[in-house]
Design an enzyme around this catalytic site. Structure first.
Site, mmCIF file in Angstrom:
data_model
loop_
_atom_site.group_PDB
_atom_site.id
_atom_site.type_symbol
_atom_site.label_atom_id
_atom_site.label_comp_id
_atom_site.label_asym_id
_atom_site.label_seq_id
_atom_site.Cartn_x
_atom_site.Cartn_y
_atom_site.Cartn_z
ATOM 1 N N HIS A 142 0.843 -1.215 0.000
ATOM 2 C CA HIS A 142 0.000 0.000 0.000
ATOM 3 C C HIS A 142 0.868 1.251 0.000
ATOM 4 O O HIS A 142 2.071 1.185 0.276
ATOM 5 C CB HIS A 142 -0.912 0.022 1.236
ATOM 6 C CG HIS A 142 -2.098 -0.887 1.124
ATOM 7 N ND1 HIS A 142 -2.045 -2.206 1.516
ATOM 8 C CD2 HIS A 142 -3.353 -0.683 0.660
ATOM 9 C CE1 HIS A 142 -3.224 -2.785 1.298
ATOM 10 N NE2 HIS A 142 -4.043 -1.875 0.775
ATOM 11 N N LYS A 146 -0.574 5.024 4.586
ATOM 12 C CA LYS A 146 -1.466 4.099 5.305
ATOM 13 C C LYS A 146 -1.022 3.942 6.760
ATOM 14 O O LYS A 146 0.167 3.764 7.039
ATOM 15 C CB LYS A 146 -1.499 2.736 4.588
ATOM 16 C CG LYS A 146 -2.500 1.765 5.200
ATOM 17 C CD LYS A 146 -2.815 0.619 4.244
ATOM 18 C CE LYS A 146 -3.705 -0.430 4.889
ATOM 19 N NZ LYS A 146 -5.018 0.106 5.315
HETATM 20 N N1 LIG Z 1 -12.662 -1.394 3.205
HETATM 21 C C1 LIG Z 1 -12.094 -0.877 2.110
HETATM 22 O O1 LIG Z 1 -12.360 -1.290 0.965
HETATM 23 C C2 LIG Z 1 -11.124 0.243 2.260
HETATM 24 C C3 LIG Z 1 -10.782 0.678 3.503
HETATM 25 N N2 LIG Z 1 -9.968 1.745 3.654
HETATM 26 C C4 LIG Z 1 -9.739 2.181 5.016
HETATM 27 O O2 LIG Z 1 -10.490 3.370 5.220
HETATM 28 C C5 LIG Z 1 -9.814 4.201 6.155
HETATM 29 C C6 LIG Z 1 -9.610 5.580 5.537
HETATM 30 O O3 LIG Z 1 -8.738 5.487 4.436
HETATM 31 P P1 LIG Z 1 -8.283 6.805 3.666
HETATM 32 O O4 LIG Z 1 -9.465 7.547 3.145
HETATM 33 O O5 LIG Z 1 -7.210 6.392 2.729
HETATM 34 O O6 LIG Z 1 -7.619 7.620 4.878
HETATM 35 P P2 LIG Z 1 -7.457 9.198 5.064
HETATM 36 O O7 LIG Z 1 -6.463 9.381 6.164
HETATM 37 O O8 LIG Z 1 -7.209 9.850 3.751
HETATM 38 O O9 LIG Z 1 -8.896 9.657 5.552
HETATM 39 C C7 LIG Z 1 -9.387 9.421 6.829
HETATM 40 C C8 LIG Z 1 -10.190 10.643 7.241
HETATM 41 O O10 LIG Z 1 -10.805 10.368 8.493
HETATM 42 C C9 LIG Z 1 -10.544 11.465 9.352
HETATM 43 N N3 LIG Z 1 -10.590 11.059 10.755
HETATM 44 C C10 LIG Z 1 -9.573 10.739 11.582
HETATM 45 N N4 LIG Z 1 -10.047 10.448 12.806
HETATM 46 C C11 LIG Z 1 -11.391 10.619 12.741
HETATM 47 C C12 LIG Z 1 -12.422 10.490 13.696
HETATM 48 N N5 LIG Z 1 -12.152 10.117 14.951
HETATM 49 N N6 LIG Z 1 -13.703 10.762 13.291
HETATM 50 C C13 LIG Z 1 -13.955 11.132 12.023
HETATM 51 N N7 LIG Z 1 -13.005 11.280 11.075
HETATM 52 C C14 LIG Z 1 -11.745 11.010 11.444
HETATM 53 C C15 LIG Z 1 -9.175 11.939 8.939
HETATM 54 O O11 LIG Z 1 -8.948 13.263 9.410
HETATM 55 P P3 LIG Z 1 -7.428 13.726 9.730
HETATM 56 O O12 LIG Z 1 -6.671 13.517 8.475
HETATM 57 O O13 LIG Z 1 -7.578 15.165 10.128
HETATM 58 O O14 LIG Z 1 -6.965 12.812 10.842
HETATM 59 C C16 LIG Z 1 -9.285 11.878 7.429
HETATM 60 O O15 LIG Z 1 -9.905 13.008 6.869
HETATM 61 C C17 LIG Z 1 -8.520 3.464 6.517
HETATM 62 O O16 LIG Z 1 -8.741 2.720 7.700
HETATM 63 C C18 LIG Z 1 -8.309 2.523 5.339
HETATM 64 O O17 LIG Z 1 -7.552 1.403 5.657
HETATM 65 C C19 LIG Z 1 -9.450 2.424 2.594
HETATM 66 C C20 LIG Z 1 -9.735 2.024 1.334
HETATM 67 C C21 LIG Z 1 -10.577 0.886 1.057
HETATM 68 O O1 LIG Z 2 -5.745 2.122 3.398
HETATM 69 C C1 LIG Z 2 -5.990 1.794 2.217
HETATM 70 O O2 LIG Z 2 -5.674 2.512 1.252
HETATM 71 C C2 LIG Z 2 -6.675 0.518 1.996
HETATM 72 N N1 LIG Z 2 -7.092 -0.155 3.035
HETATM 73 C C3 LIG Z 2 -7.816 -1.365 3.041
HETATM 74 C C4 LIG Z 2 -7.066 -2.431 3.803
HETATM 75 O O3 LIG Z 2 -6.504 -2.134 4.879
HETATM 76 O O4 LIG Z 2 -7.057 -3.572 3.372
HETATM 77 C C5 LIG Z 2 -8.299 -1.790 1.685
HETATM 78 C C6 LIG Z 2 -7.500 -1.346 0.510
HETATM 79 O O5 LIG Z 2 -6.528 -2.279 0.185
HETATM 80 C C7 LIG Z 2 -6.948 0.061 0.621
#
Ligand SMILES: NC(=O)C1=CN([C@@H]2O[C@H](COP(=O)(O)OP(=O)(O)OC[C@H]3O[C@@H](n4cnc5c(N)ncnc54)[C@H](OP(=O)(O)O)[C@@H]3O)[C@@H](O)[C@H]2O)C=CC1
Ligand SMILES: O=C(O)C1=N[C@H](C(=O)O)C[C@H](O)C1
Length: 253
Positions: A142, A146
């Site tokens: 990744h 992350k």
């Molecule tokens: N299930 C799936 O298919 C996928 C899962 N994911 C997961 O989704 C999550 C987010 O990924 P991604 O968008 O890349 O991450 P980012 O860091 O880009 O976005 C996360 C957002 O959540 C905010 N945040 C942090 N803490 C809180 C809180 N307590 N309440 C509300 N918002 C909060 C962050 O703010 P700030 O930056 O100010 O801390 C940021 O804006 C990760 O856990 C990732 O692993 C990602 C892609 C696919």
């Molecule tokens: O943080 C990400 O970007 C992603 N998180 C998920 C994971 O932890 O598996 C899914 C995806 O691969 C992207």
């Protein structure tokens, strides 16, 4: 009109979800929740969902594992179904989700893409046919932003393999301190972080003189976002409390 609350709305995934939902006529984001509360889209953004006085039909969560308690508390109080896509939760937090699912629908998947969910079926088949005698090693790659490791997907894939093996495997995350031959009945899980890699997962079955590799590469975040929006629509129509995952959405298609 499906009214969506979006937790983590200002993050990488939040922005892709906002874009996809804005093109749909049958759904709308009515509120965003984020640690960074600047209003970047046409909906209001709150640090805490409890500050939102309106109502949403479902919440999609792509934020941080730290948001779970606040989110579940709000969802239970307001009886709002939740699609949890965030990864990196502790065992205790996973238990909190299961407990909440007695009161509300809780959808959880570490990977919302159709491809990874198909890959889980392929892995179950491979593990049941190969059984003993093949070492299983999972590698996930990744981007360098992350927070959690190993990825939620890698753990999901390991669980899918483990369910179909004739033994209960031990998950081994790091071998650098080990000075021993590879024991049987392990699943090795390895993490790579770099650049802007969206998400790659490879599962290797290594046998005597034979290798089988099953690999998934996400080329954009849209594959996750489309799945999350489908899951939100699914929960909009399935309001029974319980735990749900992508297999329910695929079966309902
Ligand atoms: N299930 C799936 O298919 C996928 C899962 N994911 C997961 O989704 C999550 C987010 O990924 P991604 O968008 O890349 O991450 P980012 O860091 O880009 O976005 C996360 C957002 O959540 C905010 N945040 C942090 N803490 C809180 C809180 N307590 N309440 C509300 N918002 C909060 C962050 O703010 P700030 O930056 O100010 O801390 C940021 O804006 C990760 O856990 C990732 O692993 C990602 C892609 C696919
Ligand atoms: O943080 C990400 O970007 C992603 N998180 C998920 C994971 O932890 O598996 C899914 C995806 O691969 C992207």
């Amino acid at each position: 009109m499906l009214k969506i609350g979006l937790c983590g709305c200002n993050g990488r995934m939040g922005k892709v979800i906002t874009d996809i939902v804005s093109k749909k006529e049958n759904m709308k984001i009515v509120a965003g929740f984020d640690a960074y509360t600047e209003k970047l889209s046409d909906y209001p953004v709150y640090a805490d969902p409890h500050e939102f006085t309106g109502a949403c039909d479902v919440i999609i969560d792509f934020s941080n594992a730290n948001s779970l308690e606040m989110l579940l508390d709000y969802c239970k109080k307001t009886k709002t179904p939740v699609v949890i896509c965030t990864t990196g939760h502790s065992k205790e937090q996973l238990a909190e989700m299961r407990a909440a699912s007695a009161e509300i629908p809780v959808f959880r998947s570490g990977n919302m893409s159709i491809g990874i969910n198909l890959m889980m079926d392929l892995l179950r088949k491979a593990a049941s046919v190969l059984g003993d005698g093949y070492d299983v090693e999972i590698t996930e790659k990744h981007h360098n932003q992350k927070l959690d490791a190993p990825s939620g997907t890698a753990l999901m894939l390991a669980d899918a393999v483990n369910e179909a093996l004739p033994y209960d495997a031990e998950y081994v995350y790091d071998r650098h301190e080990r000075r021993m031959k590879r024991p049987e009945h392990e699943i090795g899980i390895h993490t790579v972080r770099g650049g802007t890699i969206v998400g790659e997962h490879e599962v290797l079955f290594a046998g005597r003189d034979e290798l089988i590799e099953i690999r998934h590469v996400a080329l954009s975040r849209e594959v996750f976002a489309v799945g999350a929006v489908d899951a939100a629509a699914f929960l909009g129509a399935h309001t029974q409390p319980g735990m749900y995952d992508m297999s329910d959405v695929i079966a309902a298609k």
